[in-house]
Design an enzyme around this catalytic site. Structure first.
Site, PDB file in Angstrom:
ATOM      1  N   ASN A  14       0.873  -1.181   0.000  1.00 56.03           N
ATOM      2  CA  ASN A  14       0.000   0.000   0.000  1.00 56.03           C
ATOM      3  C   ASN A  14       0.907   1.227   0.000  1.00 56.03           C
ATOM      4  OD1 ASN A  14      -1.831   2.024   0.441  1.00 56.03           O
ATOM      5  ND2 ASN A  14      -2.348   1.408   2.553  1.00 56.03           N
ATOM      6  N   HIS A 101      -9.778   1.664   4.810  1.00 58.61           N
ATOM      7  CA  HIS A 101      -8.517   1.872   5.540  1.00 58.61           C
ATOM      8  C   HIS A 101      -8.736   2.929   6.628  1.00 58.61           C
ATOM      9  CE1 HIS A 101      -4.370   2.914   6.415  1.00 58.61           C
ATOM     10  NE2 HIS A 101      -4.022   1.796   5.819  1.00 58.61           N
ATOM     11  N   GLU A 150      -5.937  -4.237  10.954  1.00 55.49           N
ATOM     12  CA  GLU A 150      -4.929  -3.180  11.048  1.00 55.49           C
ATOM     13  C   GLU A 150      -5.222  -2.267  12.240  1.00 55.49           C
ATOM     14  OE1 GLU A 150      -2.721  -2.413   7.054  1.00 55.49           O
ATOM     15  OE2 GLU A 150      -4.297  -0.959   7.393  1.00 55.49           O
ATOM     16  N   SER A 188       3.076  -1.689  10.586  1.00 51.30           N
ATOM     17  CA  SER A 188       4.506  -1.782  10.892  1.00 51.30           C
ATOM     18  C   SER A 188       5.114  -3.145  10.565  1.00 51.30           C
ATOM     19  CB  SER A 188       4.780  -1.409  12.360  1.00 51.30           C
ATOM     20  OG  SER A 188       4.421  -0.053  12.594  1.00 51.30           O
TER      21      SER A 188
END
Ligand code: PGA
Length: 228
Positions: A14, A101, A150, A188
Site C-alpha cells: 500500500n 482503511h 490493522e 509496521s
C-alpha cells in the site's frame, strides 16, 4: 491445519499517497523480475490512481506475477460524481481494492455505510474488496472474503501488534464471518517481523505500508514469505 505450502499468502504493498509515475515504474522494474511465479503467493501493488494505468502496462509487458490493486474506489457507479474513480472503470487495471482503511475513515469521513457501498461496487465489477478492520468491532460487509486487521496504534509507528493478538483477532473474524475468509495483518510490518505473523495458521498474509515503498525492503518481505 493448513500448511504454509498450501495456504494462500498475500503480500500487499500500500503505497498510500506516494510515488510519481516514474518512481512507480522504477519500483516495478526492480521488484517484477525478482518475483517467482508461485501458486499460493499473491503479490499485490496498490499505487495512487494516477499511476494505475502505467503500472498495469509495465506489469503486463514484463509478464510479472504481480497483481494491481487500488487504495479505494467510488461508492457509486459511473456518472456525475466529480473526483471519484468508479469500479466499472477501475476494473480494466485492478483485481483488488482496499476499502475502509483507517486513514480514509479518519481523514475522509469513510463510514461503515460507505464501506458497504464500495464493497458492493467492487463485487459487482469482479474486483476483490480487501476490507480493513481496526479491531473486532469493525463490521465486515457481506460477500467479503479478504480482510486486513490493522490496529490504528500499529500503523506507521514501528510498533506492530503481537502475532498472538493478531491471530486471536483472526480467529474471532473467522468464527464470525466464516473460515473461508482470509485474514491479513497490517501495521509496521517489515522483513524482520513478517515471519512471526504469517507463521500463524490463520493469518494469510500482510498489508505493508512504509516498508513497501523501497523495492529492496519489499523484496526481502516477499523472500521471507516464499522461503518459509
Ligand atoms: P505501515 O502501514 O506498514 O506503514 O504501518 C500499513 C497500512 O497502513 O496499511
Amino acid at each position: 491445519m493448513v500448511g504454509l505450502e498450501t495456504k494462500n499468502i498475500w503480500v500487499i504493498a500500500n503505497w498510500k499517497s506516494n510515488k510519481t509515475v516514474q518512481e512507480a515504474l522504477e519500483w516495478i522494474s526492480v521488484v517484477g523480475p525478482k518475483l517467482e511465479r508461485r501458486e499460493n503467493i499473491r503479490v499485490v501493488v496498490c499505487p495512487t490512481f494516477n499511476c494505475l494505468s502505467e503500472v498495469k502496462k509495465a506489469i503486463t509487458v514484463g509478464n510479472f506475477p504481480l497483481i494491481v490493486g487500488s487504495q479505494d474506489l467510488s461508492p457509486f457507479e459511473k456518472g456525475a460524481y466529480t473526483g471519484e474513480d468508479p469500479a466499472s472503470i477501475l476494473k480494466q487495471f485492478i483485481e483488488v481494492a482496499i476499502v475502509g482503511h483507517s486513514e480514509r475513515r479518519k481523514n475522509f469521513g469513510e463510514t461503515d455505510e460507505l464501506v458497504v457501498q464500495k464493497v458492493k461496487q467492487a463485487i459487482d465489477n469482479q474486483i476483490i474488496p480487501l476490507v480493513c478492520v481496526q479491531g473486532k468491532e469493525t463490521p465486515v460487509p457481506e460477500g467479503v472474503k479478504l480482510v486486513a486487521y490493522e490496529p490504528v496504534f500499529a500503523i506507521g509507528t514501528g510498533n506492530p501488534d503481537t502475532p498472538e493478538n493478531a491471530s486471536s483477532v483472526a480467529e474471532f473474524l473467522n468464527q464470525k464471518y466464516g473460515e473461508d475468509t482470509e485474514i491479513l495483518y497490517g501495521g509496521s510490518v517489515n522483513s524482520n517481523n513478517v515471519e512471526s505473523f504469517i507463521s500463524k495458521d490463520n493469518i494469510n498474509g500482510v498489508l505493508v505500508g512504509g516498508a513497501s515503498l523501497d523495492p529492496e525492503k519489499f523484496i526481502k518481505i516477499i523472500e521471507v514469505c516464499t522461503t518459509l
